[in-house]
Design a protein around this motif. Structure first.
Motif, PDB file in Angstrom:
ATOM      1  N   LEU A 174      44.323  38.528  43.150  1.00  0.00           N
ATOM      2  CA  LEU A 174      43.863  37.936  44.411  1.00  0.00           C
ATOM      3  C   LEU A 174      43.173  38.986  45.284  1.00  0.00           C
ATOM      4  CD1 LEU A 174      46.872  35.584  45.251  1.00  0.00           C
ATOM      5  CD2 LEU A 174      44.588  34.908  44.480  1.00  0.00           C
ATOM      6  N   LYS A 175      43.654  40.228  45.254  1.00  0.00           N
ATOM      7  CA  LYS A 175      43.013  41.299  46.023  1.00  0.00           C
ATOM      8  C   LYS A 175      41.622  41.600  45.463  1.00  0.00           C
ATOM      9  CE  LYS A 175      47.302  43.570  47.475  1.00  0.00           C
ATOM     10  NZ  LYS A 175      48.173  44.761  47.303  1.00  0.00           N
ATOM     11  N   ALA A 176      41.498  41.575  44.135  1.00  0.00           N
ATOM     12  CA  ALA A 176      40.190  41.803  43.522  1.00  0.00           C
ATOM     13  C   ALA A 176      39.233  40.664  43.877  1.00  0.00           C
ATOM     14  CB  ALA A 176      40.342  41.925  42.002  1.00  0.00           C
ATOM     15  N   ILE A 177      39.741  39.440  43.923  1.00  0.00           N
ATOM     16  CA  ILE A 177      38.916  38.286  44.298  1.00  0.00           C
ATOM     17  C   ILE A 177      38.441  38.423  45.741  1.00  0.00           C
ATOM     18  CG2 ILE A 177      39.018  35.809  44.785  1.00  0.00           C
ATOM     19  CD1 ILE A 177      40.750  35.496  42.272  1.00  0.00           C
ATOM     20  N   ASP A 178      39.339  38.878  46.622  1.00  0.00           N
ATOM     21  CA  ASP A 178      38.957  39.084  48.030  1.00  0.00           C
ATOM     22  C   ASP A 178      37.822  40.110  48.134  1.00  0.00           C
ATOM     23  OD1 ASP A 178      40.755  37.250  48.993  1.00  0.00           O
ATOM     24  OD2 ASP A 178      42.320  38.727  49.437  1.00  0.00           O
ATOM     25  N   GLU A 179      37.918  41.183  47.380  1.00  0.00           N
ATOM     26  CA  GLU A 179      36.872  42.199  47.417  1.00  0.00           C
ATOM     27  C   GLU A 179      35.556  41.638  46.859  1.00  0.00           C
ATOM     28  OE1 GLU A 179      35.918  46.757  45.829  1.00  0.00           O
ATOM     29  OE2 GLU A 179      37.943  45.924  45.630  1.00  0.00           O
ATOM     30  N   TYR A 180      35.658  40.853  45.825  1.00  0.00           N
ATOM     31  CA  TYR A 180      34.479  40.212  45.221  1.00  0.00           C
ATOM     32  C   TYR A 180      33.793  39.326  46.255  1.00  0.00           C
ATOM     33  CZ  TYR A 180      31.997  37.497  41.508  1.00  0.00           C
ATOM     34  OH  TYR A 180      31.069  36.873  40.701  1.00  0.00           O
ATOM     35  N   ASP A 181      34.589  38.517  46.972  1.00  0.00           N
ATOM     36  CA  ASP A 181      34.028  37.629  47.999  1.00  0.00           C
ATOM     37  C   ASP A 181      33.392  38.428  49.135  1.00  0.00           C
ATOM     38  OD1 ASP A 181      34.783  35.385  46.585  1.00  0.00           O
ATOM     39  OD2 ASP A 181      36.676  35.121  47.666  1.00  0.00           O
ATOM     40  N   HIS A 182      34.033  39.537  49.516  1.00  0.00           N
ATOM     41  CA  HIS A 182      33.537  40.347  50.633  1.00  0.00           C
ATOM     42  C   HIS A 182      32.214  41.036  50.291  1.00  0.00           C
ATOM     43  CE1 HIS A 182      33.569  42.980  54.135  1.00  0.00           C
ATOM     44  NE2 HIS A 182      33.427  44.024  53.327  1.00  0.00           N
ATOM     45  N   LEU A 183      32.140  41.599  49.086  1.00  0.00           N
ATOM     46  CA  LEU A 183      30.935  42.333  48.689  1.00  0.00           C
ATOM     47  C   LEU A 183      29.832  41.424  48.160  1.00  0.00           C
ATOM     48  CD1 LEU A 183      32.512  45.382  46.778  1.00  0.00           C
ATOM     49  CD2 LEU A 183      31.562  45.362  49.099  1.00  0.00           C
ATOM     50  N   GLY A 184      30.213  40.308  47.618  1.00  0.00           N
ATOM     51  CA  GLY A 184      29.249  39.473  46.908  1.00  0.00           C
ATOM     52  C   GLY A 184      29.197  39.882  45.447  1.00  0.00           C
ATOM     53  N   ARG A 185      28.787  38.979  44.597  1.00  0.00           N
ATOM     54  CA  ARG A 185      28.847  39.235  43.161  1.00  0.00           C
ATOM     55  C   ARG A 185      28.052  40.471  42.734  1.00  0.00           C
ATOM     56  NH1 ARG A 185      26.319  35.725  38.129  1.00  0.00           N
ATOM     57  NH2 ARG A 185      27.801  36.432  36.532  1.00  0.00           N
ATOM     58  N   ASP A 186      26.794  40.553  43.147  1.00  0.00           N
ATOM     59  CA  ASP A 186      25.931  41.639  42.679  1.00  0.00           C
ATOM     60  C   ASP A 186      26.469  43.011  43.072  1.00  0.00           C
ATOM     61  OD1 ASP A 186      24.289  39.778  41.536  1.00  0.00           O
ATOM     62  OD2 ASP A 186      22.801  39.792  43.155  1.00  0.00           O
ATOM     63  N   ARG A 187      26.868  43.175  44.340  1.00  0.00           N
ATOM     64  CA  ARG A 187      27.378  44.465  44.798  1.00  0.00           C
ATOM     65  C   ARG A 187      28.706  44.805  44.127  1.00  0.00           C
ATOM     66  NH1 ARG A 187      27.848  44.609  51.045  1.00  0.00           N
ATOM     67  NH2 ARG A 187      28.621  46.721  50.530  1.00  0.00           N
ATOM     68  N   PHE A 188      29.543  43.800  43.939  1.00  0.00           N
ATOM     69  CA  PHE A 188      30.847  44.017  43.303  1.00  0.00           C
ATOM     70  C   PHE A 188      30.648  44.517  41.872  1.00  0.00           C
ATOM     71  CE2 PHE A 188      34.513  42.578  40.821  1.00  0.00           C
ATOM     72  CZ  PHE A 188      35.582  42.978  41.608  1.00  0.00           C
ATOM     73  N   LEU A 189      29.819  43.841  41.110  1.00  0.00           N
ATOM     74  CA  LEU A 189      29.589  44.230  39.721  1.00  0.00           C
ATOM     75  C   LEU A 189      28.944  45.615  39.648  1.00  0.00           C
ATOM     76  CD1 LEU A 189      28.301  40.870  38.151  1.00  0.00           C
ATOM     77  CD2 LEU A 189      30.611  41.823  38.066  1.00  0.00           C
ATOM     78  N   SER A 190      27.972  45.870  40.530  1.00  0.00           N
ATOM     79  CA  SER A 190      27.287  47.162  40.539  1.00  0.00           C
ATOM     80  C   SER A 190      28.232  48.294  40.900  1.00  0.00           C
ATOM     81  CB  SER A 190      26.117  47.113  41.519  1.00  0.00           C
ATOM     82  OG  SER A 190      25.478  48.366  41.609  1.00  0.00           O
ATOM     83  N   LYS A 191      29.102  48.073  41.861  1.00  0.00           N
ATOM     84  CA  LYS A 191      30.029  49.106  42.316  1.00  0.00           C
ATOM     85  C   LYS A 191      30.921  49.594  41.177  1.00  0.00           C
ATOM     86  CE  LYS A 191      33.852  49.892  45.574  1.00  0.00           C
ATOM     87  NZ  LYS A 191      34.637  49.315  46.701  1.00  0.00           N
ATOM     88  N   TYR A 192      31.348  48.664  40.313  1.00  0.00           N
ATOM     89  CA  TYR A 192      32.289  49.041  39.255  1.00  0.00           C
ATOM     90  C   TYR A 192      31.631  49.122  37.870  1.00  0.00           C
ATOM     91  CZ  TYR A 192      35.821  48.276  42.821  1.00  0.00           C
ATOM     92  OH  TYR A 192      36.574  48.356  43.968  1.00  0.00           O
ATOM     93  N   GLY A 193      30.324  48.919  37.818  1.00  0.00           N
ATOM     94  CA  GLY A 193      29.598  49.094  36.565  1.00  0.00           C
ATOM     95  C   GLY A 193      29.720  47.957  35.573  1.00  0.00           C
ATOM     96  N   TYR A 194      30.078  46.779  36.059  1.00  0.00           N
ATOM     97  CA  TYR A 194      30.240  45.634  35.161  1.00  0.00           C
ATOM     98  C   TYR A 194      28.974  44.788  35.110  1.00  0.00           C
ATOM     99  CZ  TYR A 194      35.251  46.366  34.584  1.00  0.00           C
ATOM    100  OH  TYR A 194      36.473  46.887  34.246  1.00  0.00           O
TER     101      TYR A 194
END
Length: 352
Positions: A12-32
Motif C-alpha cells: 500500500l505504501k508503494a501504491i501511494d508513492e506510485y499515485d503521488h509520482l505518477g506512473r512514468d516518474r515512478f517507473l523511471s525513478k526505480y528503473g522499471y
C-alpha cells in the motif's frame, strides 16, 4: 535480507508513492519498464505489478529491489502480491476458446462469411455476451477483454480463412480454422450449438454451473465446446436422476451391468459394489437442448467406459463402444499362441 518478505502495508505504501509520482516518474525513478504480463488491481486502478513489488521491498528492508532481482511473472512478483491479498490481472487478453469462436463463427456465417466492423450492433451484442461467459477467471480479463474491436478482429481472422476469400489471410490460429470448417461441413448443427450456448448465457444457466478442473475440461473433448460439456456432465451427476434410472432397470429385472463392456460392480466387489454404476447422457450435445432429461436419455456404464466415451469426439454410443471392445478382443485372441489359450481370464481387471 530475504527477498519477498513484504506485507500488505508495504504494498500500500508503494501504491501511494506510485499515485503521488505518477506512473512514468515512478517507473523511471526505480528503473522499471511498464508491465507486459500482469497488473495489480486496487480500488479500480491498475498498477505495474513488478515495480510495485520491488518498491514495496524497501519499506520492509531499506532498499527497493532492482528490476533484474525479480521477475514480473506468476511465479514471482505477481505471486507475492497475490499472497498478501491483492488481485492480479493479466495485461493481455486470454486466448479465444472454442465456445467463443463458435459464437464468432456463427455471426460470421450469418453475415455471409464477410468481416464485421466494431460498431456493428451485432458485434457489440456479441461483445457483451462474451463478457458474461464463465470460462476466463476475472484476473485474466483486462480492460480490453472481448471489446467490440477485439470481436470484430476475430471475425476478420475467421472470414479471411474461408475457402472463397481472395486475399491474404491474417495469422489467426488453427482453432479458428477448425471451428470454421465445422460450420462449413455441418452448418445447421453448428448453428444449433451456437444457439444453445447463447441461450445458456442469456438465461444465466451456464453461470450457475460449477467450473470443471482444468484437467477435466481437457480430458472430456467435444467440438461443441466446454460449456455444453459442463451442462452434459451436470446432468449425468444428478443423483436423483441416477437413482431413478437404476430403480427402473432393477424393476425390469435387469442387473446393473455396464451397457458397453458388461462389467458388474457387485459381481467384482461384492456388497461394496452393490447398487453402484455411472450414468451417461447419450443424447448428442447439439441435440440435448434445454429440456428435462428423460430416463431413456441415460445409459448405465462403468467408469472406464464412461471415460473412453468422453475422451475423444465424436463420442461413441454405448453400443458402438461395445462393438469396439468386442472387435478388439477378437483381434487380440487371434494373436494369442495356442499354448496360451487355456490361461485364466482376466476380464474386468481393467476396472481396478
Amino acid at each position: 535480507m530475504r527477498k519477498g518478505a513484504i506485507t500488505r502495508d508495504d504494498v500500500l505504501k508503494a501504491i501511494d508513492e506510485y499515485d503521488h509520482l505518477g506512473r512514468d516518474r515512478f517507473l523511471s525513478k526505480y528503473g522499471y519498464k511498464p508491465a507486459t504480463g500482469y497488473l495489480l488491481l486496487h480500488e479500480d486502478r491498475t498498477y505495474d505489478s513488478k515495480a510495485i513489488a520491488g518498491v514495496a521491498h524497501k519499506f520492509r528492508h531499506g532498499r527497493a529491489l532492482r528490476p533484474d532481482e525479480l521477475s514480473g511473472g506468476r511465479s514471482h512478483a505477481a505471486r507475492w502480491l497475490a499472497k498478501v491479498g491483492f488481485l492480479i490481472r493479466s495485461s493481455r487478453s486470454p486466448d479465444w476458446t472454442r465456445d467463443e469462436i463458435i459464437l464468432a463463427c456463427d455471426l460470421a456465417m450469418a453475415n455471409g462469411w464477410k468481416r464485421l466492423e466494431f460498431d456493428d450492433p451485432r458485434v457489440v451484442e456479441l461483445s457483451d455476451l462474451l463478457q458474461t461467459m464463465p470460462i476466463h477467471p476475472e484476473e485474466q480479463r483486462n480492460e480490453l477483454f472481448r471489446n467490440p474491436n477485439g470481436v470484430a478482429r476475430k471475425t476478420v481472422d475467421i472470414t479471411c480463412r474461408h475457402p472463397d476469400y481472395p486475399g491474404k489471410p491474417t495469422n489467426g490460429n488453427a482453432l479458428d480454422v477448425e471451428v470454421m470448417n465445422a460450420f462449413l461441413s455441418r452448418p445447421a448443427e453448428m448453428a444449433e450449438v451456437a444457439r444453445q450456448i447463447r441461450n445458456g448465457l442469456t438465461s444465466g444457466e451456464f453461470q450457475a454451473l460449477l467450473p470443471e478442473a482444468e484437467e477435466d475440461d481437457q480430458d472430456f473433448s467435444a467440438p461443441e465446446g466446454r460449456l455444453l460439456i459442463r451442462r452434459h456432465r451436470t446432468r449425468e451427476r444428478d443423483k436423483g436422476l441416477r437413482k431413478r434410472k437404476i430403480a427402473a432397470v432393477l424393476r425390469q429385472g435387469r442387473r446393473l451391468a455396464c451397457e458397453a463392456c458388461g462389467f458388474d460392480f457387485e459381481t467384482t466387489y461384492g456388497p461394496r459394489g452393490a447398487g453402484y454404476i455411472e450414468c451417461h447422457h447419450v443424447v448428442p450435445l447439439h441435440e440435448a437442448g434445454e429440456g428435462r432429461t428423460k430416463l431413456s436419455d441415460l445409459a448405465l456404464i462403468c467408469a472406464n467406459c464412461h471415460r473412453m466415451i468422453h475422451r475423444r469426439a465424436p463420442w461413441p454410443t454405448p453400443a458402438e463402444l461395445r462393438s469396439l471392445i468386442q472387435s478388439t478382443a477378437t483381434q487380440g485372441a487371434a494373436l494369442i499362441p495356442p499354448q496360451s489359450a487355456a490361461a485364466p481370464s482376466r476380464a474386468g481387471l481393467g476396472h481396478y
